[in-house]
Design an enzyme around this catalytic site. Sequence first.
Site, PDB file in Angstrom:
ATOM      1  N   GLY A 233      54.741  32.047  37.680  1.00  0.00           N
ATOM      2  CA  GLY A 233      55.634  32.797  36.814  1.00  0.00           C
ATOM      3  C   GLY A 233      55.187  32.687  35.378  1.00  0.00           C
ATOM      4  N   GLU A 274      51.381  26.877  40.701  1.00  0.00           N
ATOM      5  CA  GLU A 274      50.464  27.811  41.369  1.00  0.00           C
ATOM      6  C   GLU A 274      50.142  29.002  40.461  1.00  0.00           C
ATOM      7  OE1 GLU A 274      53.026  28.871  44.539  1.00  0.00           O
ATOM      8  OE2 GLU A 274      52.688  27.037  45.654  1.00  0.00           O
ATOM      9  N   PRO A 275      49.473  28.752  39.361  1.00  0.00           N
ATOM     10  CA  PRO A 275      49.192  29.868  38.447  1.00  0.00           C
ATOM     11  C   PRO A 275      48.150  30.826  39.006  1.00  0.00           C
ATOM     12  CG  PRO A 275      48.052  27.880  37.723  1.00  0.00           C
ATOM     13  CD  PRO A 275      48.906  27.483  38.894  1.00  0.00           C
ATOM     14  N   GLY A 276      48.412  32.113  38.924  1.00  0.00           N
ATOM     15  CA  GLY A 276      47.422  33.125  39.282  1.00  0.00           C
ATOM     16  C   GLY A 276      46.991  33.831  38.012  1.00  0.00           C
ATOM     17  N   ARG A 313      47.978  48.491  38.778  1.00  0.00           N
ATOM     18  CA  ARG A 313      49.133  47.943  38.069  1.00  0.00           C
ATOM     19  C   ARG A 313      49.895  48.956  37.203  1.00  0.00           C
ATOM     20  NH1 ARG A 313      49.420  44.320  34.905  1.00  0.00           N
ATOM     21  NH2 ARG A 313      51.053  43.081  35.826  1.00  0.00           N
ATOM     22  N   CYS A 343      43.531  62.368  43.159  1.00  0.00           N
ATOM     23  CA  CYS A 343      44.370  63.548  43.348  1.00  0.00           C
ATOM     24  C   CYS A 343      45.794  63.138  43.687  1.00  0.00           C
ATOM     25  CB  CYS A 343      43.767  64.457  44.408  1.00  0.00           C
ATOM     26  SG  CYS A 343      42.338  65.302  43.724  1.00  0.00           S
ATOM     27  N   GLU A 344      46.464  62.727  42.649  1.00  0.00           N
ATOM     28  CA  GLU A 344      47.806  62.139  42.723  1.00  0.00           C
ATOM     29  C   GLU A 344      48.079  61.787  41.265  1.00  0.00           C
ATOM     30  OE1 GLU A 344      50.962  60.846  44.535  1.00  0.00           O
ATOM     31  OE2 GLU A 344      49.455  60.158  45.979  1.00  0.00           O
ATOM     32  N   TYR A 371      45.055  40.770  39.826  1.00  0.00           N
ATOM     33  CA  TYR A 371      45.617  41.922  40.538  1.00  0.00           C
ATOM     34  C   TYR A 371      44.948  43.232  40.125  1.00  0.00           C
ATOM     35  CZ  TYR A 371      48.874  38.133  41.159  1.00  0.00           C
ATOM     36  OH  TYR A 371      49.415  36.901  41.419  1.00  0.00           O
TER      37      TYR A 371
HETATM   38  C1  PLP Z   1      51.710  35.435  43.638  1.00  0.00           C
HETATM   39  C2  PLP Z   1      52.039  34.024  43.790  1.00  0.00           C
HETATM   40  C3  PLP Z   1      51.718  33.115  42.770  1.00  0.00           C
HETATM   41  C4  PLP Z   1      51.028  33.519  41.487  1.00  0.00           C
HETATM   42  O1  PLP Z   1      51.798  34.311  40.643  1.00  0.00           O
HETATM   43  P1  PLP Z   1      51.234  34.718  39.206  1.00  0.00           P
HETATM   44  O2  PLP Z   1      52.308  35.519  38.586  1.00  0.00           O
HETATM   45  O3  PLP Z   1      49.981  35.492  39.419  1.00  0.00           O
HETATM   46  O4  PLP Z   1      50.935  33.466  38.461  1.00  0.00           O
HETATM   47  C5  PLP Z   1      52.017  31.785  42.993  1.00  0.00           C
HETATM   48  N1  PLP Z   1      52.615  31.368  44.131  1.00  0.00           N
HETATM   49  C6  PLP Z   1      52.944  32.220  45.125  1.00  0.00           C
HETATM   50  C7  PLP Z   1      53.579  31.692  46.349  1.00  0.00           C
HETATM   51  C8  PLP Z   1      52.682  33.567  44.984  1.00  0.00           C
HETATM   52  O5  PLP Z   1      53.008  34.417  45.966  1.00  0.00           O
END
Ligand code: PLP
Length: 413
Positions: A233, A274-276, A313, A343-344, A371
Amino acid sequence: MNSSGTGIFAPMLQPVSDKMLVEIADEFGSPVYVYHAEQIAARYNMLTHAFRHHPTRFFYACKALSNVNILRYIKRLGGLLDCVSINEVKLGLYAGFAPDEILFTPNCVDFTEIQEGVELGVRVNIDNISMLEQFGNVYGGTYPVCIRINPHIVAGGNYKISTGHIDSKFGISIHQLRHIERVVKTTGLNVKGLHMHTGSEIKDVEVFIRGLNIMFDVAIHFPELDFIDLGSGFKVPYSDDEQETDVNLLGERVAAAAAEFEQNYNRRPEIWFEPGKYLVSECGYLLVKVNVIKQTTATVFAGVNSGFNHLLRPMFYEAYHRIRNISNPDGARRIYTVVGNICETDTFAWDRVLNEVREGDYLAFSNAGAYGFEMSSNFNSRLKPAEVMIEDGVARLIRKGDVFEDLLRNQVV
Ligand SMILES: *Cc1c(COP(=O)(O)O)cnc(C)c1O
């Protein structure tokens, strides 16, 4: 990195120069995704520094960007891995992560996929009562488990990226705690962790702390617990007026809350995240070429050689991505609507002020690391772009772009 106290951080690294991006587009072709490795390292170091007050681990959510070169790089930094499918788990193992460095957090999978995770030896995070019961019946206390809780905290501005609301399919409701306890007691489950992930883009530190305090309340019921996983988050700014999550403040607040819990219960669980996006969003650029400048009665369109098949996105989340004309950085400032070739309805951005855009110019989309490629498709039978990684100032190909044969692969002809 210092916090200014307002939640705004000075940029840590200069963005990749326009000149270098143009060279990359010339060399590798366009559209192309470009990732700047040291930017990932800078972000990773910011996190580890911010959370130095309490034992904390970071599992990179690889659904944001799963190229194995990126996974290996994050492994070298010391990061761990969060996977949402068994194939992400396999990619992680392939990239060199040890099984216990991988947390498997699937949602609505069948039990065999969870069992496959167990056979591979990774950490398993279960998010519904049915699977928890099956897990308990098969493994009892012989294989540790983490339980995903829905604390019903609504986070983030956008319903599409919020997962903690009452209608969410994610996690086991906090109100079902009694039922969880019943399953744990009856099957002898060994609950090592509790998990929550309330969604993406939480800029208010207090939302995390509220979640953490709820998790601590639940933790009291599980004496074997080693860790509390707060998911992600972490917000990153996509536009100039957005603020990012103040991780330094969050680090202090987490440490204080954990100290209070320790004082009351004499227990000190690790905190996991869990940072993405936070790790890989800003490292990435999508470089596209302008095919057509099309003036209609109301609008000047810049039509580019890409579309939502490459960067979903904007159309999917109404997300804002900064765009620069890297071919004409000194051109007069003019207003464009940037659209793709699908084409959309395929609008990347309305009413953007860009340096004068000419046919053949390259545009660079910022924050394209998370993403971006990962959500790309072959819609309209268009080819997926290549991926390039810059490390130590050197750009190298880390995924070839699709070729025509890729469209026919797997078709029975
Ligand atoms: C998508 C996801 C994340 C990463 O979220 P970000 O907003 O990209 O940091 C972490 N944990 C779980 C379980 C997720 O599904």
